[in-house]
Design a protein around this motif. Structure first.
Motif, PDB file in Angstrom:
ATOM      1  N   LEU A 104      -3.869  -6.475   0.739  1.00 28.91           N
ATOM      2  CA  LEU A 104      -5.152  -6.224  -0.377  1.00 28.91           C
ATOM      3  C   LEU A 104      -4.802  -7.578  -1.168  1.00 28.91           C
ATOM      4  CD1 LEU A 104      -6.642  -4.556  -2.708  1.00 28.91           C
ATOM      5  CD2 LEU A 104      -4.114  -4.373  -3.407  1.00 28.91           C
TER       6      LEU A 104
ATOM      7  N   LEU B 125      -3.614   3.945  -5.985  1.00 28.94           N
ATOM      8  CA  LEU B 125      -4.361   3.909  -4.498  1.00 28.94           C
ATOM      9  C   LEU B 125      -5.611   4.463  -4.453  1.00 28.94           C
ATOM     10  CD1 LEU B 125      -1.562   5.647  -0.900  1.00 28.94           C
ATOM     11  CD2 LEU B 125      -2.092   3.005  -1.878  1.00 28.94           C
TER      12      LEU B 125
ATOM     13  N   GLY C 113       0.513  -0.821  -0.197  1.00 25.99           N
ATOM     14  CA  GLY C 113       0.242   0.199   0.012  1.00 25.99           C
ATOM     15  C   GLY C 113       0.298   1.056   0.351  1.00 25.99           C
TER      16      GLY C 113
ATOM     17  N   ARG D  32      -9.830  -1.397   0.090  1.00 29.91           N
ATOM     18  CA  ARG D  32      -8.566  -0.703   1.069  1.00 29.91           C
ATOM     19  C   ARG D  32      -6.887  -0.602   0.640  1.00 29.91           C
ATOM     20  NH1 ARG D  32      -9.634  -0.616   7.086  1.00 29.91           N
ATOM     21  NH2 ARG D  32     -11.959  -1.092   6.517  1.00 29.91           N
ATOM     22  N   PRO D  33      -6.139  -0.162   0.670  1.00 35.38           N
ATOM     23  CA  PRO D  33      -4.831  -0.563  -0.095  1.00 35.38           C
ATOM     24  C   PRO D  33      -4.107  -1.276   0.759  1.00 35.38           C
ATOM     25  CG  PRO D  33      -5.370   1.799  -0.687  1.00 35.38           C
ATOM     26  CD  PRO D  33      -6.204   1.420   0.128  1.00 35.38           C
ATOM     27  N   GLY D  34      -3.148  -1.763   1.392  1.00 30.73           N
ATOM     28  CA  GLY D  34      -2.424  -2.190   2.469  1.00 30.73           C
ATOM     29  C   GLY D  34      -1.821  -3.704   2.347  1.00 30.73           C
TER      30      GLY D  34
END
Lengths: 498, 309
Positions: A348, A334, A323, A343-345
C-alpha cells in the motif's frame, strides 16, 4: 516529505476538511452515548462510503474513529458511565473530580490529554510506520500470553488495601471469559445451549450493564432516599475548564507516558485499548505513589485519556504498513480500502502512497479539530446533565442502554446481558467490589488462554518457550515486579515501624 | 361467478408477477458485519444489479452475530418469493453441523456462485520447505505447526484433509481472525498456514510469504505457476465459496430468473474489474453447478465435523 505536505494540502481543502470535521463531530456524539461506539458507527458508515470519493470516505471514517474514544470520556466523567470501553478507567478519577465540583477541569484535562496522545501517535505513524510494523510482527503466541499476564498483574498494583477483593473480581472475570467455544479445541464451555454464549459473553452489553444500568439503579436509590428525607442532593457545579499552568506542567510527564504506552500497545495487533488504559493508569500510579488515586486526581484522567487516543493512530500502523488491522475498528478500514479499489497489504505504501499518507495526515488534523469541538460539547452536555431531574436522566440512560445493547448484535438477548450485568454491577458497588478488574480480566482472559495453548503447541509442551524468547521473558519479569510492589511497600512499612 | 372472477383475477396477478420477476427491490442478507470479504463482494454485485433486474435494486442487509447463524436463520425462514436472498458461504454448511440451528444447508435453493477463493498452503519466506512435495514428506515424519483463522473453519478442515490423505501431522495454532493468522505467519512464528488465494496475493508479490500448493485445478490470474495439490494425487477442489441462495421453497421459475440475472451480473465487466482490483479470484457457477459442488463439499464437511460434535 513532499508527500506529507501535499497530503496536508488535500486534507485542508475546504470540502475535505468539512467532511473530516463532520466525522469528528459524529464520533464525539456516538462516543458520548453509552452503547454506541466507534466500531458500530464505522460498520454503518463503511457501506455508505461506497459511493464516495476516497478523500471523503477516509476523512469521514478517520474523524469518527479518532474522536469516538475521546467522546466516551464525557459521560465517564459526568455520569460515571463510560461512553465507550476505552474510558472505563477514566470513570474512577474523572467522576470523582466531577463530584468534587471539578467536572469542567476533568473535561479540560481529558481533552488536552486526548489531543496530545492522538497527535503523538499520529506523528509516530507519519514517520515510523513501516519500521514499527516489523516490530509488531515479533509478537507471537508466547508474547501475547506474557502481555496478558503483564496486563493482569496491574490488578495487583491497583489494589492498595483491597488486594483480596480485587483478586476475587479478577478471577471472576477470568472465569466468565472461559464461557464460549474453546479457541483451540472448538469445544463449547458453559454455553448451556444458549446460542449467544457460543461466542462468549459479549463485552459491550456487559459494560453497558456494569456501568450504565447499575448507575441508574444508584440514581433510583438516591431518589428513594431523597423522598424519605426530603433533602435533595446538592448538585455539583461544572467549574472552570482549563487547568492552571502549574497543573499542566505537572501533568506533562503523565501525558507523555500515556501517549507512549498507548502507541506501543496500539501497534501490537490485538492487544487493544483496554490493555493500554490500564497499563498507563497503573504506571502512573506507581510513579506518583503519594497521590490518592480514585478520589479525583487529575493524573488519573490524563493517563488513560492520552493512552486511548494514542492507541487509535497506533492501531493504524500495522494496518497501513502490513494490511493487518490492530483491532476490530481498524479492521473496518480494510473493508473501506477494498471498496475504494485498494488492496490492503505491504504494497500500500509503495503503490498508493497518496492514500496512505492522506489517512495519516487526516488523523493528525482530526486530533486538532477534536479539542475545541469536544470542549464545547462537553461543557454543553455537562450543563444539560446537571440541570435535568434525576428521574428524567435515569430514564434517558435506561433507554440508551437498551438500544445500545440491542444494536451490538441486533438481538434482544443482548439487552438481557446488559440488565443482568447491571444488577451484578450494583451488587458489586454495594459490597465494595471494584468493577475495573472484571473488565480487564474478561478482555485479557482469552488472549492469555490462546497465547498459552498456542505456545505449548509450538514448543511441543515445553514451558521454557516463555523464557527463551526475550520479549516474553522481559514482560514476565516486569509482571512479577508489579506483583511484588505491594509486598515491598508492606515490608518497608514494617521495617520502618519496627 | 364472483368467486370465479376473483380466482381468475388472482391467477392473472400471480401469473403476471411470476413472468415479470422482479417487480420490486430484492433484499440480500449478509450474515456478517460490513467490510468483510462477503459483504464487499455482495456490494460489488449490487452495484451492477439494476442493469440485469429490470432496474430493480439489490439491497444489502447486514445481519451479523452468532457466528453468522442469526443472518442465515433469517435467510432460511424468509418468505420464499425470491425477494429475500442469502449470501451463501461455507459456514451455511458447517454451522448446522456444529451448532444447534433450525436450518441445514439443504434448506436453500442455490442461485449462483460468483466467487471461489481457492485454498493455498503458504510458508514464511525463509522456510526450509521449497516445494509442496518437501513439505508433505516432512509432515509425515515430524509435527509441523499450522496456523488457521479458527477451529473448524474451512481452512482448518483443509489441513485435516491433508492429514487424512497424506498422513501428515500438524500442530494447530488457531487464531480468532485471518488478520491474526497472517501476523503469526509474517512474523515467522508458525511454519505453515492454510489461507485463501485472495488474502495472500500482495504478500507473495512483496516476497514475505511463499505459496507451496493450490487446492484447485482451475485457472486464476497470477496463480499460473503454483503447484497444484492434484499433482500429488489430492484431487479435492477446496476453497472459500461465495454465492447467493434463496429459501428452498422458492418457485423454480423465480430461482431460474434469479440465477440468470446473477450469472450476467457476475460476468459484467465493471463487476469483474472491481473484484480484480480488490483481489478476489472469480469463478462463476450457475444454480446446478453450484448445487452439485456444495453437495460434494457437504459430504466432506460431514465426515470431518461429525466426530467433533
Amino acid at each position: 516529505m513532499d508527500i506529507i505536505y501535499s497530503s496536508f494540502a488535500t486534507v485542508l481543502t475546504p470540502d475535505v476538511f468539512f467532511v473530516l470535521a463532520l466525522g469528528v463531530l459524529l464520533g464525539l456524539v456516538v462516543g458520548a452515548i453509552p452503547g454506541l461506539n466507534d466500531t458500530i458507527t464505522l460498520a454503518v458508515l463503511v457501506p455508505v462510503t461506497f459511493s464516495m470519493s476516497p478523500h471523503y470516505a477516509f476523512a469521514l471514517l478517520v474523524g469518527v474513529y479518532c474522536s469516538a474514544c475521546y467522546g466516551g470520556s464525557i459521560p465517564a466523567i459526568l455520569l460515571k458511565i463510560p461512553g465507550t470501553a476505552s474510558s472505563v478507567v477514566t470513570t474512577m478519577d474523572g467522576n470523582a473530580m466531577a463530584r468534587k465540583g471539578e467536572g469542567g477541569l476533568a473535561l479540560g484535562i481529558s481533552t488536552i490529554s486526548s489531543v496530545s496522545g492522538g497527535l503523538f501517535s499520529a506523528v509516530v505513524l507519519m514517520f515510523f510506520a513501516p519500521a514499527l510494523a516489523g516490530y509488531a510482527l515479533r509478537f507471537g503466541p508466547p508474547e501475547y500470553c506474557a502481555l496478558a499476564v503483564l496486563g493482569l498483574s496491574t490488578v495487583a498494583g491497583m489494589s492498595g488495601k483491597k488486594v483480596l477483593k480485587n483478586l476475587i473480581v479478577c478471577v471472576l472475570g477470568l472465569l466468565i471469559s472461559t464461557i464460549g467455544m474453546s479457541p483451540q479445541t472448538g469445544f463449547p464451555r458453559y454455553t448451556m445451549g444458549v446460542m449467544l454464549l457460543y461466542e462468549g459473553v459479549p463485552l459491550v452489553p456487559m459494560l453497558i450493564g456494569l456501568f450504565g444500568v447499575s448507575s441508574v439503579l444508584h440514581m433510583l436509590e438516591r431518589l428513594g432516599n431523597e423522598r424519605e428525607q426530603g433533602v435533595p442532593e446538592q448538585l455539583p457545579v461544572v467549574g472552570k475548564t482549563l487547568p492552571s499552568r502549574a497543573l499542566l506542567i505537572s501533568l506533562a510527564p503523565v501525558i507523555l507516558l500515556g501517549s507512549v504506552v498507548g502507541t506501543v500497545i496500539g501497534i501490537i495487533p490485538g492487544a487493544g485499548m483496554i490493555m493500554a488504559i490500564y497499563l498507563a493508569y497503573d504506571l502512573t500510579r506507581t510513579r506518583y505513589r503519594s497521590l490518592p488515586f480514585g478520589t479525583g486526581v487529575p493524573h488519573g484522567v490524563a493517563a488513560p485519556e492520552s493512552a486511548n487516543n494514542a492507541v487509535v493512530s497506533g492501531s493504524m500502523v500495522p494496518l497501513l504498513a502490513l494490511g493487518v488491522p490492530g483491532n476490530s475498528t481498524s479492521a473496518l478500514f480494510l473493508g473501506a480500502l477494498m471498496i475504494q479499489g485498494l488492496r490492503p497489504g505491504p504494497a500500500l505504501f509503495k503503490e498508493n502512497p497518496e492514500t496512505a499518507f492522506f489517512i495519516i495526515v487526516a488523523f493528525f488534523v482530526a486530533n486538532l479539530i477534536m479539542g475545541p469541538m469536544g470542549l464545547c460539547l462537553g461543557r454543553m452536555l455537562a450543563k444539560v446533565i446537571f440541570r435535568i431531574s434525576t428521574l428524567l436522566l435515569s430514564g434517558c440512560i435506561v433507554l440508551l442502554c437498551c438500544t445500545g445493547a440491542f444494536s451490538v448484535g441486533l438481538d434482544p438477548v443482548y439487552i438481557w446481558v446488559a440488565l443482568i450485568f447491571g444488577v451484578i454491577g450494583f451488587i458489586m458497588d454495594k459490597t465494595g467490589l471494584p468493577q475495573a478488574p472484571l473488565v480487564l480480566a474478561m478482555v485479557l482472559g482469552p488472549m492469555m488462554e490462546t497465547g498459552f495453548e498456542q505456545s505449548l503447541v509450538l514448543s511441543k509442551g515445553s514451558f521454557l518457550i516463555f523464557f527463551q524468547r526475550p520479549i516474553s521473558c522481559a514482560m514476565l519479569i516486569v509482571s512479577a515486579l508489579f506483583c511484588l510492589i505491594p509486598v515491598f511497600t508492606w515490608l518497608r512499612a514494617k521495617l520502618k515501624t519496627a | 361467478m364472483k368467486r370465479l372472477l376473483t380466482a381468475l383475477c388472482f391467477a392473472a396477478l400471480t401469473c403476471g408477477s411470476a413472468s415479470a420477476f422482479p417487480d420490486k427491490d430484492v433484499k440480500i442478507i449478509v450474515p456478517f458485519a460490513p467490510g468483510g470479504g462477503v459483504d464487499v463482494t455482495v456490494r460489488f454485485l449490487s452495484e451492477v444489479a439494476p442493469k440485469y433486474m429490470d432496474g430493480k435494486n439489490l439491497i444489502v442487509e447486514n445481519m451479523p452475530g452468532g457466528g453468522a447463524v442469526i443472518g442465515q436463520t433469517a435467510g432460511a425462514n424468509a418468505r420464499p418469493d425470491g425477494y429475500t436472498l442469502l449470501a451463501y458461504t461455507s459456514s451455511v454448511v458447517s454451522n448446522p453441523m456444529q451448532k444447534q440451528t433450525s436450518f441445514t444447508y439443504k434448506d436453500f435453493a442455490l442461485v449462483n456462485m460468483y466467487c471461489f477463493d481457492p485454498e493455498v498452503l503458504v510458508v514464511p519466506k525463509d522456510s526450509p520447505f521449497k516445494t509442496l512435495k518437501d513439505f508433505i514428506e516432512a509432515s509425515k515424519t515430524e509435527e509441523i505447526s499450522m496456523a488457521t483463522p479458527g477451529h473448524s473453519t474451512s481452512h482448518h478442515l483443509a489441513a485435516q484433509l491433508l492429514e487424512q490423505h497424506f498422513g501428515s501431522k500438524f500442530g494447530y495454532i488457531h487464531s480468532s481472525s485471518s488478520a491474526q493468522q497472517l501476523t503469526q505467519l509474517l512474523g515467522g512464528h508458525v511454519q505453515s498456514s492454510m489461507m485463501a488465494l485472495g488474502e495472500i496475493t500482495s504478500y507473495v508479490a512483496d516476497g514475505s510469504i511463499r505459496v507451496l500448493g493450490l487446492m484447485s485445478d482451475a485457472n486464476y490470474a497470477g496463480a499460473e505457476n503454483y503447484t497444484r495439490f492434484s499433482s500429488l494425487g489430492f484431487n479435492t477442489e477446496w476453497g472459500a465459496f461465495r454465492g447467493v441462495a434463496a429459501p428452498s421453497r422458492t418457485p423454480k421459475d423465480v430461482v431460474k430468473s434469479l440465477s440468470d440475472a446473477f450469472e450476467k451480473m457476475a460476468n459484467d465487466p465493471a463487476f469483474k474489474e472491481r473484484m480484480d482490483k480488490a483481489g478476489f479470484p472469480m469463478q462463476v457457477y450457475n444454480a446446478e453447478q453450484f448445487s452439485k459442488y456444495v453437495d460434494e463439499v457437504a459430504v466432506i464437511y460431514e465426515k470431518l465435523l461429525k466426530p467433533a460434535k
